[in-house]
Design an enzyme around this catalytic site. Structure first.
Site, PDB file in Angstrom:
ATOM      1  N   ASP A  58       0.788  -1.242   0.000  1.00 26.37           N
ATOM      2  CA  ASP A  58       0.000   0.000   0.000  1.00 26.37           C
ATOM      3  C   ASP A  58       0.825   1.300   0.000  1.00 26.37           C
ATOM      4  O   ASP A  58       1.760   1.428   0.796  1.00 26.37           O
ATOM      5  CB  ASP A  58      -0.868   0.080   1.261  1.00 26.37           C
ATOM      6  CG  ASP A  58      -1.531  -1.219   1.606  1.00 26.37           C
ATOM      7  OD1 ASP A  58      -1.478  -2.166   0.815  1.00 26.37           O
ATOM      8  OD2 ASP A  58      -2.103  -1.288   2.710  1.00 26.37           O
TER       9      ASP A  58
HETATM   10  N1  DQQ Z   1      -2.216  -3.851   3.906  1.00 27.31           N
HETATM   11  C1  DQQ Z   1      -3.639  -3.945   3.943  1.00 27.31           C
HETATM   12  C2  DQQ Z   1      -4.008  -3.010   5.039  1.00 27.31           C
HETATM   13  C3  DQQ Z   1      -2.939  -3.254   6.035  1.00 27.31           C
HETATM   14  C4  DQQ Z   1      -1.726  -3.414   5.180  1.00 27.31           C
HETATM   15  C5  DQQ Z   1      -4.273  -3.591   2.620  1.00 27.31           C
HETATM   16  C6  DQQ Z   1      -0.750  -4.419   5.698  1.00 27.31           C
HETATM   17  O1  DQQ Z   1      -5.277  -3.231   5.577  1.00 27.31           O
HETATM   18  O2  DQQ Z   1      -2.791  -2.173   6.948  1.00 27.31           O
HETATM   19  O3  DQQ Z   1      -3.527  -4.051   1.550  1.00 27.31           O
HETATM   20  O4  DQQ Z   1       0.408  -4.455   4.886  1.00 27.31           O
END
Ligand code: DQQ
Length: 582
Positions: free
Chosen positions: A66
């Protein structure tokens, strides 16, 4: 006509359903299994450096997911991101925040990670969060920390030296966690990804946090005077039952028909609407509505219970997007994570996994119903070797080869003009529930009334491999619905990549406007397409053997519908390499 003769008669290509290795990385087990690639006797196992993108954002090596905490500060763009400093996999307990800076959103310099898991409130991972610039100009970051037993809390970070425009060092607040999962009915392992802050009618800061509460999913609302101590508002910003957990919520104001962005930390002008985005299942979906200041809640313009019908930011391999207000140019920019679609053992062998999409300006259409997106202008600085064609006519079965650009690194803009709209076939609203399925059934080899027409890219000499981005036009009562597909089913002769047919629909007033535009950015293993001026966007990941073995591929404009389509303008450019974290 190689293209159509080689496609199967029903256009399905035999691989239509979501493949079993479809990615689910956010909940991967404690030590992720490295799945072996399935081998095929004819196709050698390929781990090729040629799949690395040339102008998309990615670190030199290792895993990213992300985008977090995007911002513009003292003349510098910052991209913070979910990063595994140790390897090319998402591993429990490893996730840190990588950090890169840029002056133009195209070329990036990698700095040291700003935070790693090292204290009880984030010992199992520094997960997604957001940056906010406080009223005095001071940046702060809120992020989700995973403490023991997958208990998710929200932590605060401050820059050590706010006068450093590169914001190289950050300090975790002494009183972390600043928000604990202490809400009745809250699943403490589903409480994460705080948004950028905004100022409410009472002058207090607000944030939303994604959460699962009893049997529904919510963007929980918190407020604070000083960004340090937070109180939960007794109702969520918005909630909904019957869908998966909302990850990475994003909440922002938009003005209908105006592509200037709005800054959520100043007062929002009258007439503005709000967008609430959530990452859910495999897609980033959104609702348009108003922020009801009296109720301090988001109220969608239309209540649609079935979330399969919610609009998506992107209909392809795109997740966990985040937007920010770019005060340099007065626009709102969004970008997302596009994960590899090959098997994990290939990711490990090539040493990297994951890219961020090209940053896109995002705004609300003049009808106030849907968001539009377009690659930021800065990306055009990479264009070279322009070629142009005007006044082409594509009859049923025609393929026009586009020569003169590097077909692995290109930006293509093409307008399709409909010569008549009478041949449009009737629209079936049930297709909206599963546009991928409809793209499988109505592939490029299936003749239609108006369409399919579009682009064939990354095609081998004998068409064993090709990717198709195409449109079909349907008539629905008073309006026309356009289907856009990015069909990857023949994108690679290798058996391991995930090769679905992605798709989405948009409405167009064809009685007024007879042209449908398509812009496709090709960057080796990444293909980003923008249909109808950015009404439907589809990001795809492809791993053609032609790229690795042959180093040459073909690109065509085509039509396979009964009605002739004109191409009043086709422009294409080779895209130079950007300096991305090298
Ligand atoms: N990636 C998810 C999120 C979390 C993160 C979404 C963990 O919900 O915080 O891709 O790497």
């Amino acid at each position: 006509n190689l293209f159509f003769s080689n496609s199967s008669s029903n256009g399905s290509g035999g691989r239509c359903s979501l493949c079993p290795q479809s990615p689910e990385v956010s909940f991967c087990p404690l030590s992720p299994e490295v799945s072996p690639c399935s081998q095929s006797p004819e196709v050698p196992y390929i781990v090729s450096t040629t799949y690395r993108t040339a102008y998309h954002f990615q670190p030199p090596r290792n895993w990213i997911n992300d985008p977090c905490g995007l911002m513009y500060y003292k003349g510098i763009y910052h991209n913070f991101y979910q990063y595994n400093p140790h390897c090319a996999l998402w591993c429990w307990g490893d996730i840190a925040w990588g950090h890169s800076v840029s002056t133009d959103l195209v070329n990036w310099i990698q700095l040291e990670p700003v935070i790693e898991p090292d204290n009880p409130s984030d010992i199992d991972g520094c997960w997604t969060g957001s940056a906010t610039i406080l009223s005095g100009g001071q940046p702060v970051i809120l992020y989700t920390g995973v403490s023991r037993d997958n208990c998710q809390v929200q932590n605060l970070l401050f820059p050590k030296n706010p006068s450093d425009p590169y914001l190289r060092e950050w300090t975790k607040a002494g009183n972390n966690p600043v928000i604990q999962p202490v809400v009745p009915g809250l699943n403490r392992s589903c409480f994460r990804d705080p948004t950028t802050g905004w100022i409410g009618p009472d002058g207090l800061w607000r944030i939303a946090v994604g959460a699962q509460l009893y049997s529904y999913n919510a963007a929980l609302l918190y407020k604070s005077e000083d960004f340090l101590s937070w109180t939960r508002v007794d109702h969520p910003l918005y909630s909904h039952n019957l869908s998966n957990m909302w990850e990475c919520p994003d909440f922002f104001a938009v003005l209908p028909g105006n592509n200037s962005g709005l800054d959520m930390s100043v007062s929002i002008p009258r007439g503005a609407k709000h967008a609430l985005k959530m990452s859910v299942g495999y897609f980033d979906k959104y609702l348009i509505g108003v922020y009801d200041l009296k109720r301090d809640a988001f109220v969608p313009d239309t209540i649609v219970d079935d979330c399969r019908l919610w609009l998506r930011i992107d209909y392809g391999d795109f997740y966990a997007s985040k937007s920010f207000f770019d005060s340099k140019k007065g626009r709102r920019i969004i970008w997302g994570w596009s994960q590899e679609a090959d098997c994990r053992s290939d990711d490990v062998a090539k040493g990297w996994a994951g890219i961020h999409t090209i940053p896109r300006t995002i705004w609300l259409d003049s009808d106030g119903k849907q968001l539009l997106q377009w690659p930021v202008d800065e990306i055009e600085s990479l264009r070279t070797n322009e070629i142009n064609h005007q006044g082409l006519e594509l009859n049923k079965g025609d393929m026009f080869e586009i020569n003169g650009v590097d077909t692995f690194q290109a930006d293509v803009e093409i307008y399709f003009e409909l010569t008549s709209i009478n041949a449009a076939e009737p629209f079936d609203p049930s297709w909206l529930l599963d546009p991928e399925k409809h793209c499988c059934e109505a592939g490029a080899s299936v003749h239609g009334g108006i369409g399919p027409f579009g682009l064939v890219i990354l095609a081998s000499n004998n068409m064993d491999e090709h990717t198709v981005v195409h449109f079909r036009v349907y008539k629905s009562q008073q309006k026309y619905m356009i289907l856009m597909c990015s069909d990857l089913r023949r994108s690679s002769i290798r058996p391991s990549p995930y090769t679905p047919a992605y798709g989405g629909f948009f409405e167009l007033d064809l009685a007024k406007e007879r042209k449908i535009s398509l812009r496709t950015l090709i960057d080796r293993s990444a293909v980003e397409s923008f249909g109808g001026g950015g009404r439907v966007c589809i990001t795809s990941r492809v791993y053609p053997a032609v790229l690795a073995d042959v180093g040459r591929a073909h690109m065509y404009a085509f039509n396979n519908g009964s009605a002739t389509v004109r191409v009043p303008q086709l422009s294409a450019w080779t895209m130079r390499n950007a300096h991305v974290n090298v």
